[in-house]
Motif scaffolding. Structure first.
Motif, mmCIF file in Angstrom:
data_model
loop_
_atom_site.group_PDB
_atom_site.id
_atom_site.type_symbol
_atom_site.label_atom_id
_atom_site.label_comp_id
_atom_site.label_asym_id
_atom_site.label_seq_id
_atom_site.Cartn_x
_atom_site.Cartn_y
_atom_site.Cartn_z
ATOM 1 N N UNK A 37 0.832 -1.197 0.000
ATOM 2 C CA UNK A 37 0.000 0.000 0.000
ATOM 3 C C UNK A 37 0.876 1.261 0.000
ATOM 4 N N UNK A 38 1.660 1.456 1.035
ATOM 5 C CA UNK A 38 2.504 2.647 1.121
ATOM 6 C C UNK A 38 3.628 2.632 0.096
ATOM 7 N N UNK A 39 4.025 1.460 -0.350
ATOM 8 C CA UNK A 39 5.084 1.352 -1.343
ATOM 9 C C UNK A 39 4.684 1.850 -2.713
ATOM 10 N N UNK A 40 3.407 2.096 -2.920
ATOM 11 C CA UNK A 40 2.934 2.585 -4.215
ATOM 12 C C UNK A 40 2.627 4.081 -4.227
ATOM 13 N N UNK A 41 2.888 4.762 -3.126
ATOM 14 C CA UNK A 41 2.692 6.216 -3.120
ATOM 15 C C UNK A 41 3.697 6.874 -4.057
ATOM 16 N N UNK A 42 3.282 7.985 -4.653
ATOM 17 C CA UNK A 42 4.159 8.781 -5.506
ATOM 18 C C UNK A 42 4.166 10.220 -4.995
ATOM 19 N N UNK A 43 5.297 10.904 -5.100
ATOM 20 C CA UNK A 43 5.370 12.267 -4.576
ATOM 21 C C UNK A 43 4.614 13.286 -5.424
ATOM 22 N N UNK A 53 -8.882 -1.360 1.126
ATOM 23 C CA UNK A 53 -7.464 -1.044 1.026
ATOM 24 C C UNK A 53 -6.952 -0.382 2.302
ATOM 25 N N UNK A 54 -7.789 0.426 2.927
ATOM 26 C CA UNK A 54 -7.390 1.077 4.179
ATOM 27 C C UNK A 54 -7.102 0.031 5.248
ATOM 28 N N UNK A 55 -7.876 -1.030 5.274
ATOM 29 C CA UNK A 55 -7.637 -2.108 6.236
ATOM 30 C C UNK A 55 -6.223 -2.678 6.059
ATOM 31 N N UNK A 56 -5.832 -2.922 4.826
ATOM 32 C CA UNK A 56 -4.476 -3.428 4.541
ATOM 33 C C UNK A 56 -3.422 -2.374 4.880
ATOM 34 N N UNK A 57 -3.702 -1.131 4.549
ATOM 35 C CA UNK A 57 -2.780 -0.038 4.841
ATOM 36 C C UNK A 57 -2.488 0.045 6.337
ATOM 37 N N UNK A 58 -3.522 -0.040 7.153
ATOM 38 C CA UNK A 58 -3.334 0.065 8.599
ATOM 39 C C UNK A 58 -2.528 -1.095 9.169
#
Length: 97
Positions: A37-43, A53-58
């Protein structure tokens, strides 16, 4: 700086985080196989997470290496994520520059 918001189904901003997270080597270097999840953020782009997805993110947040997120941002992220899980028709938006 990446900001954080909760938005409704129609795009209405429900909550804005007070803190953002600075894009740096910590976020950029996350292994996407370990932090999908966090590994796919872009600046420079927005990223939207739905209820599931939020469940996985947390689940990723407590496993993050020290220093990737500030304590203030982490606290807001967890609180806002829980609000998504408790609500209906809400989305968590990470807003890139």
């Amino acid at each position: 700086m990446i900001g954080l918001q909760i938005r409704g189904e129609n795009g209405t901003i429900e909550v804005r985080a007070k803190h953002g997270v600075v894009w740096g080597p910590g976020l950029a270097g996350l292994d996407q196989s370990v932090f999908p999840m966090l590994g796919h953020l872009l600046p420079y782009a927005d990223t939207v997470f739905n209820h599931r997805q939020v469940s996985s993110l947390l689940q990723e947040v407590p496993r993050l290496p020290a220093g990737v997120l500030t304590d203030e941002f982490t606290r807001e992220l967890v609180e806002m994520g829980q609000a998504i899980l408790d609500g209906q028709g809400l989305y968590l938006w990470f807003l890139g520059d």
